[in-house]
Motif scaffolding. Structure first.
Motif, PDB file in Angstrom:
ATOM      1  N   ASP A 178      12.195 -13.820  15.487  1.00 17.91           N
ATOM      2  CA  ASP A 178      12.480 -12.380  15.533  1.00 17.91           C
ATOM      3  C   ASP A 178      11.570 -11.559  14.605  1.00 17.91           C
ATOM      4  O   ASP A 178      11.609 -10.325  14.631  1.00 17.91           O
ATOM      5  N   TYR A 179      10.738 -12.255  13.817  1.00 24.36           N
ATOM      6  CA  TYR A 179       9.776 -11.545  12.962  1.00 24.36           C
ATOM      7  C   TYR A 179       8.330 -11.820  13.385  1.00 24.36           C
ATOM      8  O   TYR A 179       7.390 -11.351  12.733  1.00 24.36           O
ATOM      9  N   LEU A 180       8.153 -12.569  14.465  1.00 26.09           N
ATOM     10  CA  LEU A 180       6.801 -12.967  14.867  1.00 26.09           C
ATOM     11  C   LEU A 180       5.932 -11.757  15.234  1.00 26.09           C
ATOM     12  O   LEU A 180       4.788 -11.639  14.776  1.00 26.09           O
ATOM     13  N   ASP A 181       6.450 -10.872  16.048  1.00 26.24           N
ATOM     14  CA  ASP A 181       5.662  -9.702  16.463  1.00 26.24           C
ATOM     15  C   ASP A 181       5.308  -8.818  15.276  1.00 26.24           C
ATOM     16  O   ASP A 181       4.187  -8.305  15.181  1.00 26.24           O
ATOM     17  N   LEU A 182       6.265  -8.639  14.363  1.00 24.64           N
ATOM     18  CA  LEU A 182       5.993  -7.831  13.174  1.00 24.64           C
ATOM     19  C   LEU A 182       4.923  -8.501  12.297  1.00 24.64           C
ATOM     20  O   LEU A 182       4.054  -7.817  11.731  1.00 24.64           O
ATOM     21  N   SER A 183       4.985  -9.811  12.188  1.00 15.35           N
ATOM     22  CA  SER A 183       3.985 -10.539  11.403  1.00 15.35           C
ATOM     23  C   SER A 183       2.595 -10.391  12.015  1.00 15.35           C
ATOM     24  O   SER A 183       1.604 -10.178  11.293  1.00 15.35           O
ATOM     25  N   LEU A 204       6.655  -8.142   1.225  1.00 14.31           N
ATOM     26  CA  LEU A 204       7.612  -8.014   2.335  1.00 14.31           C
ATOM     27  C   LEU A 204       8.708  -9.081   2.303  1.00 14.31           C
ATOM     28  O   LEU A 204       9.681  -8.983   3.057  1.00 14.31           O
ATOM     29  N   HIS A 205       8.548 -10.078   1.453  1.00 10.74           N
ATOM     30  CA  HIS A 205       9.527 -11.174   1.400  1.00 10.74           C
ATOM     31  C   HIS A 205      10.937 -10.636   1.120  1.00 10.74           C
ATOM     32  O   HIS A 205      11.171  -9.893   0.172  1.00 10.74           O
ATOM     33  N   GLY A 206      11.880 -11.011   1.975  1.00 11.38           N
ATOM     34  CA  GLY A 206      13.278 -10.635   1.787  1.00 11.38           C
ATOM     35  C   GLY A 206      13.642  -9.244   2.282  1.00 11.38           C
ATOM     36  O   GLY A 206      14.813  -8.847   2.193  1.00 11.38           O
ATOM     37  N   LYS A 207      12.684  -8.511   2.820  1.00 14.96           N
ATOM     38  CA  LYS A 207      12.966  -7.156   3.288  1.00 14.96           C
ATOM     39  C   LYS A 207      13.455  -7.157   4.744  1.00 14.96           C
ATOM     40  O   LYS A 207      13.137  -8.059   5.528  1.00 14.96           O
ATOM     41  N   GLN A 208      14.207  -6.124   5.104  1.00 13.50           N
ATOM     42  CA  GLN A 208      14.733  -5.982   6.462  1.00 13.50           C
ATOM     43  C   GLN A 208      13.657  -5.419   7.403  1.00 13.50           C
ATOM     44  O   GLN A 208      12.641  -4.891   6.962  1.00 13.50           O
ATOM     45  N   LYS A 209      13.935  -5.507   8.708  1.00 18.12           N
ATOM     46  CA  LYS A 209      12.943  -5.102   9.707  1.00 18.12           C
ATOM     47  C   LYS A 209      12.535  -3.639   9.568  1.00 18.12           C
ATOM     48  O   LYS A 209      11.353  -3.287   9.736  1.00 18.12           O
ATOM     49  N   ASP A 210      13.489  -2.767   9.284  1.00 12.56           N
ATOM     50  CA  ASP A 210      13.158  -1.347   9.134  1.00 12.56           C
ATOM     51  C   ASP A 210      12.160  -1.132   7.999  1.00 12.56           C
ATOM     52  O   ASP A 210      11.247  -0.301   8.109  1.00 12.56           O
ATOM     53  N   GLU A 211      12.342  -1.890   6.919  1.00 12.90           N
ATOM     54  CA  GLU A 211      11.410  -1.786   5.793  1.00 12.90           C
ATOM     55  C   GLU A 211      10.038  -2.333   6.174  1.00 12.90           C
ATOM     56  O   GLU A 211       9.002  -1.793   5.760  1.00 12.90           O
ATOM     57  N   TRP A 212      10.012  -3.396   6.955  1.00 20.65           N
ATOM     58  CA  TRP A 212       8.742  -3.930   7.440  1.00 20.65           C
ATOM     59  C   TRP A 212       7.995  -2.867   8.250  1.00 20.65           C
ATOM     60  O   TRP A 212       6.804  -2.638   8.034  1.00 20.65           O
ATOM     61  N   LYS A 213       8.706  -2.235   9.172  1.00 22.19           N
ATOM     62  CA  LYS A 213       8.057  -1.244  10.041  1.00 22.19           C
ATOM     63  C   LYS A 213       7.506  -0.076   9.236  1.00 22.19           C
ATOM     64  O   LYS A 213       6.395   0.409   9.498  1.00 22.19           O
ATOM     65  N   ASN A 215       6.594  -0.171   6.063  1.00 23.57           N
ATOM     66  CA  ASN A 215       5.440  -0.661   5.309  1.00 23.57           C
ATOM     67  C   ASN A 215       4.206  -0.793   6.187  1.00 23.57           C
ATOM     68  O   ASN A 215       3.090  -0.477   5.746  1.00 23.57           O
ATOM     69  N   ILE A 216       4.387  -1.242   7.413  1.00 27.04           N
ATOM     70  CA  ILE A 216       3.247  -1.378   8.328  1.00 27.04           C
ATOM     71  C   ILE A 216       2.652  -0.004   8.635  1.00 27.04           C
ATOM     72  O   ILE A 216       1.422   0.166   8.662  1.00 27.04           O
ATOM     73  N   ARG A 217       3.503   0.987   8.848  1.00 30.30           N
ATOM     74  CA  ARG A 217       3.000   2.347   9.100  1.00 30.30           C
ATOM     75  C   ARG A 217       2.215   2.859   7.886  1.00 30.30           C
ATOM     76  O   ARG A 217       1.161   3.486   8.042  1.00 30.30           O
ATOM     77  N   THR A 218       2.727   2.565   6.694  1.00 31.15           N
ATOM     78  CA  THR A 218       2.038   3.009   5.478  1.00 31.15           C
ATOM     79  C   THR A 218       0.704   2.305   5.312  1.00 31.15           C
ATOM     80  O   THR A 218      -0.311   2.930   4.983  1.00 31.15           O
ATOM     81  N   LEU A 219       0.688   0.993   5.543  1.00 31.05           N
ATOM     82  CA  LEU A 219      -0.551   0.222   5.395  1.00 31.05           C
ATOM     83  C   LEU A 219      -1.630   0.677   6.372  1.00 31.05           C
ATOM     84  O   LEU A 219      -2.825   0.596   6.073  1.00 31.05           O
ATOM     85  N   ALA A 220      -1.212   1.145   7.546  1.00 33.21           N
ATOM     86  CA  ALA A 220      -2.178   1.630   8.533  1.00 33.21           C
ATOM     87  C   ALA A 220      -2.889   2.896   8.049  1.00 33.21           C
ATOM     88  O   ALA A 220      -4.006   3.192   8.467  1.00 33.21           O
ATOM     89  N   ARG A 221      -2.216   3.619   7.125  1.00 38.14           N
ATOM     90  CA  ARG A 221      -2.796   4.874   6.620  1.00 38.14           C
ATOM     91  C   ARG A 221      -3.392   4.726   5.225  1.00 38.14           C
ATOM     92  O   ARG A 221      -4.417   5.315   4.907  1.00 38.14           O
ATOM     93  N   ILE A 222      -2.734   3.929   4.381  1.00 38.19           N
ATOM     94  CA  ILE A 222      -3.117   3.848   2.971  1.00 38.19           C
ATOM     95  C   ILE A 222      -3.259   2.386   2.562  1.00 38.19           C
ATOM     96  O   ILE A 222      -2.299   1.619   2.688  1.00 38.19           O
ATOM     97  N   PRO A 223      -4.419   1.953   2.073  1.00 38.93           N
ATOM     98  CA  PRO A 223      -4.584   0.559   1.636  1.00 38.93           C
ATOM     99  C   PRO A 223      -3.643   0.222   0.485  1.00 38.93           C
ATOM    100  O   PRO A 223      -3.299   1.080  -0.320  1.00 38.93           O
TER     101      PRO A 223
END
Length: 339
Positions: A178-183, A204-213, A215-223
């Protein structure tokens, strides 16, 4: 990293009685230290005298004799008094010339550091192996008499990247279903640089899916700041003209033919041939098919972040604009001023 470990082990060939130097070079964060540690751990049981000196770049900023003393303490378990650099060189040469040693000099950034710690094969006993890791290939090429064999650290493949990220994020070799696509999305955003995958996977260790999403949006904009901090060490070591060429490639010329860029830099008297040699030597860029600039995505993001920080609020006051909308907006703003 199994294939890379085997390649370095082949270069070292510990069954040979000669003294060998092997240099592992590549961009910051690509895994040179990790590879050296794996090789060191594999071989240390075959050597009576072993030393792994971490982060020589930083340690060299202090007292010059500190590294020489550490080397002798690590290998001989003695605390010799080293008065100056020449005394340190003399002691290393005299005390180690009959010893079979395994030595790793990690993150070397100046050839003088090698001069002080492992100048040539006559300093060590038969069968000794010296491994050097560096971002700057020129540090292991400057003195041909050392005959340092070279291994270029290359980027991991996709499966290796996913496995490394999973070990940090889930403490397993593969992500849960259930985390493969997010990874996979994380890897598509940050690339396959081990440093980035380890830092972000741990974050990201131990974080919920909403937090992953989020973080991914942030990483796409800010290193990620910790990744950028590590990579910036290479940029900061460049002289001014080479820094400007690096920023130009990051903002405008990545994956582009180099011809027009070279004409521009020559007109600016930036001595582009020398600057390009510096960037290639530092593993900050590659030249593909002798004509196309290529830069890792993380380094491209570093360059653009450096420019953004010139003026975080007003993009019109930055040295470079690469977004079409921002460039047009600034031109329109200037048109209004001229009217």
């Amino acid at each position: 990293m199994t294939d890379q470990v085997e390649a370095v082990m082949k270069l070292l060939n510990v069954d040979s009685p000669d003294v060998r130097f092997v240099g592992i070079h590549g961009m910051g964060g690509i895994g040179k230290t990790t590879l050296a540690k794996l090789v060191f751990n594999e071989l240390s049981c075959r050597f009576e005298y072993c030393s792994f000196i971490n982060d020589i770049r930083e340690l060299s900023k202090g007292e010059p004799t500190k590294l020489q003393t550490k080397l002798l303490v690590d290998l001989l378990c003695k605390f010799p008094s080293v008065s100056d650099n020449e005394d340190g060189v003399k002691k290393i040469r005299e005390m180690l010339r009959t010893k079979k040693v395994l030595l790793v000099l990690d993150d070397v950034d100046h050839t003088e550091q090698i001069d002080r710690l492992a100048d040539n094969s006559s300093w060590f006993g038969s069968g000794s192996r010296i491994i050097i890791t560096t971002r700057d290939k020129s540090t292991i090429e400057r003195d041909p008499s050392r005959k340092i064999m070279q291994f270029e650290m290359m980027e991991m493949n996709y499966y290796q990247a996913l496995q490394l990220f999973s070990k940090q994020a889930f403490k397993e070799d593969f992500p849960p279903t259930d985390y493969l696509d997010l990874s996979k999305e994380v890897i598509s955003v940050v690339g396959k640089l081990p440093l980035a995958l380890e830092i972000i996977g741990s974050h990201l260790h131990g974080k919920q899916k909403d937090e992953w999403k989020e973080n991914i949006r942030t990483l796409a904009r800010i290193p990620h700041k910790n990744v950028q901090k590590k990579l910036r060490l290479s940029y900061d070591s460049l002289e001014y003209r080479s820094q400007q060429v690096f920023l130009d490639i990051a903002c405008f010329f990545n994956n582009k033919d180099k011809t027009n860029a070279m004409y521009m830099w020559e007109a600016c008297k930036f001595h582009p041939e020398s600057a390009i040699d510096d960037l290639v030597s530092m593993s900050l860029i590659k030249i593909i098919d002798h004509e196309t600039f290529w830069m890792h995505d993380q380094l491209r993001d570093l360059g653009r972040e450096i420019v953004c920080l010139e003026n975080f609020i007003d993009f019109g006051k930055r040295s470079r604009l690469w977004e079409h909308k921002e460039a047009i907006a600034m031109l329109k703003r200037r048109e209004v001023k001229w009217l």
